[in-house]
Scaffold this motif. Structure first.
Motif, short mmCIF file in Angstrom:
data_model
loop_
_atom_site.label_atom_id
_atom_site.label_comp_id
_atom_site.label_asym_id
_atom_site.label_seq_id
_atom_site.Cartn_x
_atom_site.Cartn_y
_atom_site.Cartn_z
N TYR A 94 -25.37 -7.08 -38.58
CA TYR A 94 -24.99 -8.12 -37.62
C TYR A 94 -23.98 -9.05 -38.30
O TYR A 94 -24.00 -9.23 -39.51
CB TYR A 94 -26.20 -8.91 -37.13
CG TYR A 94 -27.07 -9.51 -38.21
CD1 TYR A 94 -26.89 -10.82 -38.66
CD2 TYR A 94 -28.10 -8.76 -38.77
CE1 TYR A 94 -27.70 -11.36 -39.64
CE2 TYR A 94 -28.92 -9.28 -39.75
CZ TYR A 94 -28.71 -10.58 -40.19
OH TYR A 94 -29.51 -11.11 -41.18
N VAL A 95 -23.07 -9.57 -37.50
CA VAL A 95 -21.99 -10.40 -38.01
C VAL A 95 -21.94 -11.72 -37.25
O VAL A 95 -22.03 -11.74 -36.02
CB VAL A 95 -20.63 -9.67 -37.88
CG1 VAL A 95 -19.48 -10.61 -38.17
CG2 VAL A 95 -20.58 -8.47 -38.82
N ASN A 97 -19.38 -14.93 -36.95
CA ASN A 97 -18.09 -15.53 -37.27
C ASN A 97 -18.04 -16.95 -36.72
O ASN A 97 -18.36 -17.17 -35.56
CB ASN A 97 -16.94 -14.74 -36.65
CG ASN A 97 -16.67 -13.42 -37.36
OD1 ASN A 97 -16.06 -12.54 -36.78
ND2 ASN A 97 -17.12 -13.27 -38.59
N PRO A 107 -14.87 -7.23 -33.30
CA PRO A 107 -15.82 -6.23 -33.80
C PRO A 107 -15.17 -4.92 -34.24
O PRO A 107 -15.68 -4.26 -35.15
CB PRO A 107 -16.77 -6.01 -32.61
CG PRO A 107 -16.00 -6.48 -31.41
CD PRO A 107 -15.15 -7.59 -31.89
N THR A 110 -14.22 -5.22 -37.79
CA THR A 110 -15.42 -5.20 -38.64
C THR A 110 -15.91 -3.77 -38.84
O THR A 110 -16.29 -3.38 -39.94
CB THR A 110 -16.53 -6.05 -38.01
OG1 THR A 110 -16.08 -7.40 -37.85
CG2 THR A 110 -17.79 -6.04 -38.87
N LEU A 121 -22.61 -1.44 -37.05
CA LEU A 121 -22.55 -2.74 -36.39
C LEU A 121 -23.39 -2.74 -35.13
O LEU A 121 -23.15 -1.98 -34.21
CB LEU A 121 -21.09 -3.08 -36.05
CG LEU A 121 -20.86 -4.49 -35.50
CD1 LEU A 121 -21.16 -5.53 -36.56
CD2 LEU A 121 -19.41 -4.64 -35.02
N TYR A 124 -22.40 -8.70 -33.04
CA TYR A 124 -21.23 -9.43 -33.49
C TYR A 124 -21.09 -10.64 -32.57
O TYR A 124 -20.91 -10.49 -31.36
CB TYR A 124 -19.99 -8.55 -33.40
CG TYR A 124 -18.69 -9.20 -33.85
CD1 TYR A 124 -18.18 -8.94 -35.12
CD2 TYR A 124 -17.98 -10.05 -33.02
CE1 TYR A 124 -16.98 -9.53 -35.54
CE2 TYR A 124 -16.79 -10.63 -33.42
CZ TYR A 124 -16.29 -10.37 -34.69
OH TYR A 124 -15.12 -10.95 -35.09
N ILE A 169 -22.89 -7.22 -28.85
CA ILE A 169 -21.51 -7.18 -29.35
C ILE A 169 -20.65 -8.09 -28.48
O ILE A 169 -20.41 -7.82 -27.30
CB ILE A 169 -20.93 -5.75 -29.32
CG1 ILE A 169 -21.83 -4.79 -30.09
CG2 ILE A 169 -19.52 -5.76 -29.87
CD1 ILE A 169 -21.87 -5.02 -31.57
#
Length: 276
Positions: A94-95, A97, A107, A110, A121, A124, A169
């Motif tokens: 998981y991201v 930002n 995404p 990434t 992923l 995001y 996402i």
């Protein structure tokens, strides 16, 4: 379940977001841990392998600089990918930002960084807070407080999805076209940014806070002069946390009384109940 987040935060926005998510997950009875990737943390290769192996999902949290992720995080992700190698079983990533104006990274970019690693992923999200440089105009504290409320809501949705094993996402949109264009120029600008930094020796107290706080170890005191080197990741931590406001940009000192330094969202809105 166990969630481990690697984060880089220039002056506090991403640290706040990552800490909020960690607490939300813990409040639901699951394990969650935070790991800074600053050079001072000195995470060993074995530590990274163990953290990734022991977690059900790992996260990368960082600010967005001009449609791109900071060099320090890009380098760290490459390091993780090389260390873990292809996974026999895909592990969720998981991201988070954080950004001030628009997040034009996305995404898809990434996923390119994770290619070939078996790290997949699954989430995001973008958290809009504020720019961490306030030398052009004072920080709008009321707007920041509102964004923190919205940020908590998004992070809470993220926590719920992660625990449920569902994807989230976010970040697709027309802004990604802009990002593709500006990313051609941003790396060069960041690489040269250290050349714009300096110290006003008349107000510097030699407290060494800038040297100790630099996440990439790119500030040194040589003789009676501070030297900024090419490892700089343009995070502005030295500028924002200098006690006397002695860090200059292009030789100019921004008066701290006129332009208070940004030291994280909590410090910037202490009187607003929404930020407590």
């Amino acid at each position: 379940m166990k969630f481990s987040t690697f984060y880089f935060s220039g002056t506090g926005n991403t640290r706040w977001a990552a800490a909020e998510l960690t607490k939300m997950i813990q409040d639901q009875g699951h394990q969650a841990e935070l790991y800074t990737i600053d050079i001072g943390a000195q995470l060993s290769d074995q530590q990274i392998r163990t953290i990734v192996a022991d977690a059900d999902a790992i996260g990368f949290a960082n600010p967005i600089y001009g449609g791109d992720i900071p060099p320090i995080m890009r380098t760290f992700i490459h390091r993780v990918v090389s260390l873990v190698g292809p996974q026999a079983m895909a592990k969720s990533v998981y991201v988070i930002n954080t950004y001030g104006y628009v997040n034009a990274f996305g995404p898809n970019e990434t996923q390119k960084l994770l290619a070939g690693s078996g790290l997949t992923l699954s989430a995001y999200v973008n958290i809009q807070l504020c720019n961490n440089v306030t030398s052009s105009k004072p920080l709008d504290r009321a707007k920041l407080a509102q964004r923190m409320v919205r940020g908590r809501q998004e992070l809470n949705r993220l926590a719920d999805r992660l625990i449920a094993g569902r994807k989230r996402i976010r970040g697709h949109g027309p802004q990604l076209l802009i990002g593709a264009m500006i990313r051609k120029k941003i790396p060069e600008a960041i690489a040269k940014f250290y050349q714009t930094l300096g110290v006003d020796r008349a107000i510097c107290t030699r407290c060494m806070v800038c040297v100790k706080n630099c996440p990439t170890g790119s500030i040194r005191l040589k003789g009676d002069k501070f030297v900024f080197s090419a490892g700089c990741t343009a995070c502005m931590r030295c500028y924002n946390f200098c006690p006397t406001g002695a860090i200059t940009i292009d030789g100019v000192v921004a008066d701290p009384h006129t332009f208070p330094r940004f030291q994280g969202p909590e410090a910037s809105a202490p009187d607003d109940p929404a930020t407590r």
